[in-house]
Every structure is written in structure tokens, then in C-alpha cells.
Design an enzyme around this catalytic site. Structure first.
Site, short mmCIF file in Angstrom:
data_model
loop_
_atom_site.label_atom_id
_atom_site.label_comp_id
_atom_site.label_asym_id
_atom_site.label_seq_id
_atom_site.Cartn_x
_atom_site.Cartn_y
_atom_site.Cartn_z
N CYS A 87 36.05 53.47 42.92
CA CYS A 87 36.57 53.24 44.06
C CYS A 87 37.79 54.00 44.69
O CYS A 87 38.44 54.41 43.82
CB CYS A 87 37.05 51.58 44.33
N GLY B 12 39.28 49.18 40.01
CA GLY B 12 39.54 49.06 38.78
C GLY B 12 38.55 47.77 38.28
O GLY B 12 37.96 47.22 39.08
#
Ligand code: AMP
Length: 485
Positions: free
Chosen positions: A23, A124
């Protein structure tokens, strides 16, 4: 009629679009063009996630959020951007490493709770998200999605702390694993990194357009370059930065622990024009290639990168070995996930859709083929075959990192251990599988050296099985891996 065996081997069930894992996050405070700048920031971070994207903005009265499946440039039309007014914004571009692949899981998540309206996005993988979620559900929380980001929102909402920063601090102290997060409230932006600093988060500044200073945060500095922001430094592991009407505050919210920055950001993920963890990615990658040439020299006529992932390392390999660099594999940049197979009869494209060899550069040549990593080995094998079919006399595969033996639980999209070819095959067995004349990986010492890891501040778990956090819910994490790809 296509031969069924061949169509399994060459079918489109391949990692054809390699650049969709992980991401990217972005945040900005104090700029009249906040939404446009967030859009541009996400555009520069598109390589970090291509499945969905979203922007949440605040005009100090209301938070508005729009997210959708697809690429940043397709989602955010001028009308859509105009419908998101404000001087504060956060943005996210996503490939799912946790949670299913549906719009419900796209970020930012935005809610109204006892702390006011907030939106949050993160990069994460929170390794105790499952456990936290079960606890929260037992106590009455209702979840809409399966993403671990929603857990953060619930923890904030339930906190007895009166300030938002206090509630976020309390929430973050319950999280384990990797998160670089950006949070938007009506009048402030708060960003933070987990105490080990697995994922990057850079910090920048730019003129606000009204004579003041705007603050920006992004996964990679390539986002700052596009919007003409100055890179100031990184949000530190275990640090929270808040920007609001009272100015900017930096605070260490967690006790100091050894850092574990993801080395794979330098090997593969990040763009080479970015500075990540305070270090130029291009420099690391060229070092990887140079060290690879020193450790695993071979007599050859050309050094050929697998584009784009192997390019910088191949440049380093060629410079160090003196063997000429040639771009003998050309990549079609327009291959997307939505590719529709024209018909069964001509569907056996495989990797040819994405790469095509330049025959006259390969014919009769001894080729050093450089790539950054081997995961399952299936794509690499097709590329070796392609190079040989284009006339190469010898194909020597050189990989600019050590064998990937264990999955990542901190946000990198790797398959389960059993599917990682290096977890259960020797280098010689992998060479045989690839049908290469020789195969060599970089040593872990050289990898440390290439990223100048003099204080042991990087995570190498995918090469060593040595995970820097206790993975209490390992079985759950492994099962989640199986559900992805
Ligand atoms: P394979 O030969 O099928 O293992 O694929 C190797 C290719 O996968 C290399 O070109 C790598 O750059 C690429 N790669 C490495 N890690 C990842 C990842 N996490 N997601 C997608 N592609 C990756």
C-alpha cells in the site's frame, strides 16, 4: 486446439502484474489545494497498490471520503476531486495484503465516533489484528470489513482518553506488527509509524499557497518530487506527528525497540527515484548489482535485466563486471489485471504478454539475466525459456537478494512458505527448474552492505526466517496468506 498441459503452464494465472502488492499512504495539512496534491501524491505512489484508492478530506467542518476499486487516475476525475473540498487530506492506494479484495476494504476508513469524525488509512500488516478484532466483537463492536485498519478505528473509538492523539497513542500501544498510518480529523492530521519502523513514512514541507507552510507525509519521497515538496526526513519508528491549529508536534509514543525496516523496500518495492529510510533506493540497487557481480562473476557477452524489477541491479552488475548492459527484454507497460483472453484457441500467451525479447541482442550470446528475486520460480522459468528461444547460447541467472525462504507477515505479498521455491529446494535444484546454465543469489552479508545496515536496523525475515516480533497467532497469519493470491 490448445494442449491442456501447455495451457496450465502458460496460462494467465501468473503474477503478470507484478506491481500490485502493498500500500501507499499520503497526508497533507494546511494547503488550499490539498485534494489535488493528495491525488498527485497517490498517482506517484500507484506502484505500491493498484487495486483500490481513496481520499478523505476535511474543510474543518466536515470529513468527506471517496474510494473505489481501480487506479488513482481513473477514480479521481476533476468532478470527483471538486466534490472533496478542504485544506487537510489523507489518501491511500491499496493492494490487499490483509482482508479480502473488495471495495468494503478500500481505505481510508471514515467514521463518526465519540472522538468526532475521523478517517484513517495505513500501510503494513497488523499481526494481532485477528485477536484484537475477536476481543472487540465480544465486547459489542461491529465490523463492516475484514481489513485490519478497521481495528484501529474501533480501538480509538473505545479509548477513554479524551484527546484524539491520546486515544490513538493508546490504540497503537495495543497493535503488533507493521503500520505506517495517516489519520484525519476535522482540524488535524496525525501520522505515526510502528516502533520497529517496518514500513516507510517520509515527512516533507511546502509553501501553503498563502504564505504559510503546508506539511506533507508519504510512503515514498517520489510523491514529494511530483508536488514540489521538500523532503525533511522520516517519521521515526515509534513516533507520532500531529499537525493542527496549534502547529506541529512530534512525540515518541512507544518505548525504543530495535528497528526492523523492510529491506525488500530497497530490493524491489520502492521506486528507484525515492529516498526510503533516509537512503536512495537507486544507490542500494546498483550496489546490489555490483556486489552480485563480485560474488558471482561469470564469463558472458551481455547483461540483461528483467524489466523493470532487475534494471538497477543489472546496471550495477554490468558496471562492475565490464560486460555490456543491454535491454534485450521489452516490457509492455499496459498489461493490466483486466486483460480479457480473446479466446481459448489463442490464450497461451503467458509471460509473452508482458515481455518480448529483442532477438538480435540475444542470438548466439552468453547472457547474464538479472532480476531482483524469485518467489515461486514460475515466471523466472518462462523468462529463461524465452531468452533461450530467442537464440541465447547460455543463460546465467543472477538474483540481487538471497533466496526467499519464508513469507512476510508485515505487509509484503508473498505466498505461503510451501509455495516459495527456495524454502524447499537447493540453489542447484532451482537452477534445474529454471533450466538455466547457472544460478546465483546475493549473500545476506552483501545485502546488508548494499543498504549500509551498520546498526542492524533492517528486517531480513524473508531470507532468514528470523522474525523480529513474536508471531503469537502464526497459524492465523499463515491461513490468511493462503487466502490471498
Ligand atoms: P517467479 O519467478 O514466479 O517467482 O516471479 C519472480 C518475479 O516476481 C520477479 O520478477 C520479482 O520481481 C517478482 N516479485 C518479487 N516479489 C514479489 C511480490 N511480493 N509480488 C509480486 N511480484 C514479486
Amino acid at each position: 486446439m490448445s494442449d491442456p498441459a501447455r495451457s496450465i503452464d502458460l496460462s494467465l494465472d501468473l503474477p503478470l502484474d507484478k506491481f500490485h502488492e502493498e500500500c501507499g499512504v499520503f497526508a497533507i495539512y494546511g494547503h488550499s489545494e490539498a485534494t489535488n496534491l493528495t491525488y498527485l501524491g497517490l498517482y506517484a505512489l500507484q506502484h505500491r497498490g493498484q487495486e483500490s484508492a481513496g481520499i478523505a478530506t476535511s474543510d474543518s467542518r466536515e470529513i468527506r471520503c471517496f474510494k473505489s476499486m481501480g487506479h488513482v487516475a481513473d477514480i479521481f476525475t476533476p468532478e470527483r476531486i471538486a466534490s472533496l473540498p478542504g485544506d487537510l487530506a489523507i489518501g491511500h492506494t491499496r493492494y490487499s495484503t490483509a482482508g479480502d479484495t473488495v471495495l468494503m476494504n478500500a481505505q481510508p476508513f471514515s467514521v463518526a465516533c465519540n472522538k468526532g469524525q475521523i478517517a484513517v488509512a495505513h500501510n503494513g500488516n497488523i499481526t494481532n489484528a485477528g485477536e484484537l478484532r475477536r476481543e472487540l466483537e465480544r465486547e459489542g463492536s461491529i465490523f463492516q470489513a475484514s481489513s485490519d485498519t478497521e481495528v484501529i478505528l474501533h480501538l480509538i473509538a473505545r479509548s477513554r482518553e479524551r484527546t484524539l492523539a491520546g486515544a490513538l497513542r493508546e490504540a497503537m500501544l495495543q497493535l503488533e506488527g507493521a503500520f505506517s498510518l495517516v489519520l484525519l480529523a476535522r482540524d488535524c492530521v496525525i501520522v505515526a509509524r510502528d516502533p520497529r519502523g517496518f514500513r516507510p513514512l517520509a515527512f516533507g514541507r511546502m509553501p501553503s499557497g498563502e504564505g504559510g507552510t503546508a506539511y506533507v507525509f508519504a510512503s515514498e519521497t517520489c510523491a514529494f518530487d511530483l508536488i514540489n515538496a521538500d523532503y525533511v526526513g522520516d517519521v521515526q519508528p515509534g513516533e507520532m506527528v500531529s499537525v493542527g491549529p496549534d502547529g506541529l508536534q512530534r512525540e515518541r509514543y512507544a518505548p525504543e525497540v530495535p528497528h526492523a525496516q523492510c529491506v525488500f523496500e530497497h530490493v524491489y518495492f520502492s521506486r528507484p527515484d525515492s529516498i526510503v529510510f533516509g537512503r536512495a533506493v537507486q544507490e542500494s540497487r546498483e550496489n546490489l548489482g555490483r556486489l552480485l557481480a563480485r560474488e558471482s562473476a561469470v564469463e558472458a557477452d551481455v547483461v540483461v535485466p528483467v524489466p523493470d524489477s532487475g534494471v538497477a541491479a543489472a546496471i550495477g552488475y554490468a558496471a562492475e563486471s565490464g560486460i555490456p548492459f543491454r535491454q534485450a527484454l521489452i516490457r509492455n507497460h499496459y498489461v493490466g489485471r483486466t486483460f480479457i483472453e480473446p479466446s481459448q484457441a489463442i490464450r497461451d500467451f503467458g509471460v509473452k504478454l508482458k515481455l518480448n525479447p529483442v532477438r538480435h541482442l540475444l542470438e548466439g550470446k552468453r547472457v547474464v539475466l538479472v532480476d531482483d528475486s524469485i518467489v515461486r520460480g514460475t515466471t523466472s522459468r518462462k523468462i529463461v525459456r524465452m531468452v533461450r528461444n530467442a537464440g541465447a547460447r547460455e543463460v546465467h541467472v543472477r538474483i540481487s537478494c538471497p533466496p526467499t525462504v519464508s513469507p512476510c507477515f508485515y505487509g509484503v505479498d508473498t505466498p505461503r512458505e510451501a509455495e516459495l521455491i527456495a524454502s524447499n529446494h537447493s540453489v542447484e535444484q532451482i537452477r534445474e527448474f529454471l533450466e538455466a546454465d547457472s544460478l546465483a543469489y546475493l549473500s545476506i552479508e552483501a545485502l546488508r552492505h548494499a543498504v549500509a545496515d551498520d546498526r542492524g536496523q533492517y528486517c531480513y525475515a524473508c531470507y532468514t526466517r528470523d522474525y523480529p516480533t513474536d508471531l503469537v497467532h502464526l497459524e492465523e497469519l499463515v491461513a490468511a496468506k493462503g487466502r490471498r493470491r
